[in-house]
Design a protein around this motif. Structure first.
Motif, short mmCIF file in Angstrom:
data_model
loop_
_atom_site.label_atom_id
_atom_site.label_comp_id
_atom_site.label_asym_id
_atom_site.label_seq_id
_atom_site.Cartn_x
_atom_site.Cartn_y
_atom_site.Cartn_z
N GLY A 1 0.80 -1.21 0.00
CA GLY A 1 0.00 0.00 0.00
C GLY A 1 0.83 1.26 0.00
O GLY A 1 0.46 2.27 -0.60
N ALA A 2 1.98 1.20 0.67
CA ALA A 2 2.85 2.37 0.71
C ALA A 2 3.35 2.74 -0.68
O ALA A 2 3.67 3.90 -0.95
N SER A 3 3.39 1.74 -1.59
CA SER A 3 3.78 1.98 -2.97
C SER A 3 2.57 2.08 -3.90
O SER A 3 2.72 2.07 -5.12
N ASP A 4 1.35 2.15 -3.31
CA ASP A 4 0.11 2.27 -4.08
C ASP A 4 -0.06 1.11 -5.06
O ASP A 4 -0.37 1.30 -6.23
N ILE A 5 0.17 -0.12 -4.57
CA ILE A 5 0.08 -1.30 -5.43
C ILE A 5 -1.20 -2.08 -5.22
O ILE A 5 -1.93 -2.38 -6.16
N GLY A 6 -1.51 -2.44 -3.95
CA GLY A 6 -2.69 -3.25 -3.73
C GLY A 6 -3.09 -3.27 -2.27
O GLY A 6 -2.44 -2.66 -1.42
N GLN A 7 -4.18 -4.00 -1.98
CA GLN A 7 -4.75 -4.02 -0.63
C GLN A 7 -4.89 -5.43 -0.07
O GLN A 7 -5.58 -5.63 0.91
N GLY A 8 -4.24 -6.42 -0.71
CA GLY A 8 -4.40 -7.79 -0.23
C GLY A 8 -3.19 -8.66 -0.51
O GLY A 8 -2.38 -8.37 -1.39
N ALA A 9 -3.07 -9.74 0.28
CA ALA A 9 -2.00 -10.71 0.10
C ALA A 9 -2.45 -12.06 0.65
O ALA A 9 -3.30 -12.13 1.53
N VAL A 10 -1.86 -13.13 0.13
CA VAL A 10 -2.11 -14.48 0.63
C VAL A 10 -0.81 -15.02 1.20
O VAL A 10 0.23 -15.00 0.53
N LEU B 1 2.30 -16.12 -0.94
CA LEU B 1 1.94 -16.88 -2.15
C LEU B 1 1.48 -15.97 -3.28
O LEU B 1 1.61 -16.34 -4.45
N ALA B 2 0.92 -14.81 -2.94
CA ALA B 2 0.43 -13.90 -3.98
C ALA B 2 0.10 -12.56 -3.34
O ALA B 2 -0.19 -12.47 -2.15
N VAL B 3 0.14 -11.51 -4.16
CA VAL B 3 -0.27 -10.18 -3.73
C VAL B 3 -1.26 -9.61 -4.73
O VAL B 3 -1.28 -9.99 -5.91
N GLU B 4 -2.06 -8.70 -4.26
CA GLU B 4 -3.06 -8.05 -5.11
C GLU B 4 -2.41 -6.92 -5.89
O GLU B 4 -1.72 -6.08 -5.33
N THR B 5 -2.65 -6.91 -7.21
CA THR B 5 -2.17 -5.84 -8.07
C THR B 5 -3.35 -5.31 -8.88
O THR B 5 -4.51 -5.51 -8.50
N LYS C 1 -3.00 -24.35 4.88
CA LYS C 1 -3.75 -23.82 3.74
C LYS C 1 -3.41 -22.38 3.38
O LYS C 1 -3.39 -22.02 2.22
N GLY C 2 -3.21 -21.54 4.36
CA GLY C 2 -2.91 -20.15 4.08
C GLY C 2 -4.06 -19.22 4.42
O GLY C 2 -5.20 -19.65 4.62
N VAL C 3 -3.76 -17.93 4.46
CA VAL C 3 -4.71 -16.90 4.87
C VAL C 3 -4.70 -15.76 3.86
O VAL C 3 -3.63 -15.34 3.40
N PHE C 4 -5.87 -15.28 3.53
CA PHE C 4 -6.00 -14.08 2.71
C PHE C 4 -6.18 -12.91 3.67
O PHE C 4 -7.09 -12.91 4.50
N TYR C 5 -5.31 -11.90 3.55
CA TYR C 5 -5.41 -10.71 4.40
C TYR C 5 -5.69 -9.49 3.54
O TYR C 5 -5.10 -9.31 2.48
N LEU D 1 -6.67 -14.45 -6.10
CA LEU D 1 -7.12 -15.72 -5.53
C LEU D 1 -7.15 -16.82 -6.60
O LEU D 1 -6.89 -17.99 -6.30
N ASP D 2 -7.46 -16.45 -7.83
CA ASP D 2 -7.45 -17.43 -8.91
C ASP D 2 -6.02 -17.91 -9.17
O ASP D 2 -5.80 -19.10 -9.45
N PHE D 3 -5.06 -17.01 -9.07
CA PHE D 3 -3.65 -17.40 -9.21
C PHE D 3 -3.28 -18.42 -8.13
O PHE D 3 -2.62 -19.43 -8.42
N VAL D 4 -3.70 -18.16 -6.89
CA VAL D 4 -3.39 -19.09 -5.80
C VAL D 4 -4.05 -20.44 -6.07
O VAL D 4 -3.44 -21.50 -5.84
N ARG D 5 -5.27 -20.41 -6.56
CA ARG D 5 -5.98 -21.67 -6.87
C ARG D 5 -5.21 -22.50 -7.90
O ARG D 5 -5.12 -23.73 -7.79
N HIS D 6 -4.66 -21.82 -8.90
CA HIS D 6 -3.96 -22.52 -9.97
C HIS D 6 -2.54 -22.95 -9.56
O HIS D 6 -1.89 -23.68 -10.31
#
Length: 271
Positions: A159-168, A175-179, A204-208, A187-192
């Protein structure tokens, strides 16, 4: 206190505009040409190229408050449609767009405030959208709590770099970040790529999810809906954690029911 009849809803797509409209009947629904909303009925439609005449019309209609709700794509700009006063705003808005979404939203808010409109958040119109601290369903374990904390650190950095608001995160590993493509794409990326977790002892992991540090919370507040829960379940996650007081639950009862049905926890976490 202002009422719905003196409030304009700048509506984008998705469920949120309908929730806001249901919470405050009588809102003037406004739709930007090139960025349609999902609400039915008559709307006041406007062009971004003629923003100043639109602001003047809101003033003439007695509008005092403005709320932005829903996803809004950037429309194609037709230079021939600009009126002289709106054209003067172009350099200012173009510079903000180059700086990122947050800067763009701040610039738009500033323009509305210069016309003496009070810009309010969707959660101020519909307070039940934002849960307070606590576990809404399920029970995050010690590992999941640690992953949520790690997710919060990652999201703050994004968020400090204005990229996204979520991560797994799973066992501390990101495992992944929101862009730009958004939460569903992440989440689809994580599924695949579930195979990446073969060495994580079945965790399993957590989505924050959380707002960006310093963002203006009157616009673009993060939201979680039923689709988010379904996609998190399809990705094989244990649950969803989010910043208490900083994330909206769209149709809270349905979101909780979907999480319970999928066996996921929902946790409004204190930052």
């Amino acid at each position: 206190m202002s009422g719905a009849t003196d409030t304009a809803l700048i509506a984008g797509s998705g469920r949120l505009p309908a929730i806001v409209a249901e919470a405050a009947p009588g809102l003037l629904v406004c739709e930007m040409i090139g960025a349609p909303c999902d609400l039915t009925g008559e709307h006041l439609r406007f062009r971004i190229e003629r923003l100043v005449p639109f602001l003047d019309e809101l003033t003439d209609r007695g509008i005092r408050r403005v709320v932005f709700a829903g996803a809004m794509q950037r429309p194609a700009i037709d230079p021939e449609q600009f009126d002289p006063r709106s054209a003067q705003l172009v350099p200012r808005l173009a510079m903000a767009m180059q700086a990122g979404d947050d800067a763009t939203l701040r610039a738009v808010i500033e323009v509305f405030e210069e016309w003496e409109f009070e810009v309010v958040g969707a959660h101020e119109i519909a307070p039940d959208l934002v849960p307070d601290e606590g576990v809404l369903c399920g029970a995050p374990g010690v590992v999941e709590q640690a992953d949520a904390e790690r997710g919060a650190e990652i999201v703050a950095a994004l968020g400090a770099s204005d990229i996204g608001q979520g991560a797994v995160v799973a066992r501390g590993l990101c495992l992944a970040v929101e862009t730009v493509p958004g939460t569903d794409a992440m989440l689809d990326f994580v599924r695949h790529h579930k195979g990446l977790r073969r060495d994580l002892n079945g965790l399993k992991g957590v989505f924050y999810k959380a707002p960006k540090p310093g963002q203006d919370r009157r616009v673009d507040l993060p939201a979680i809906g039923v689709t988010t829960v379904e996609n998190a379940a399809a990705a094989g996650l244990a649950g969803i954690a989010f910043e208490a007081g900083g994330v909206m639950l769209l149709d809270r009862a349905a979101v909780i029911a979907a999480a319970e049905s999928a066996g996921l926890f929902l946790w409004a976490r204190v930052p």
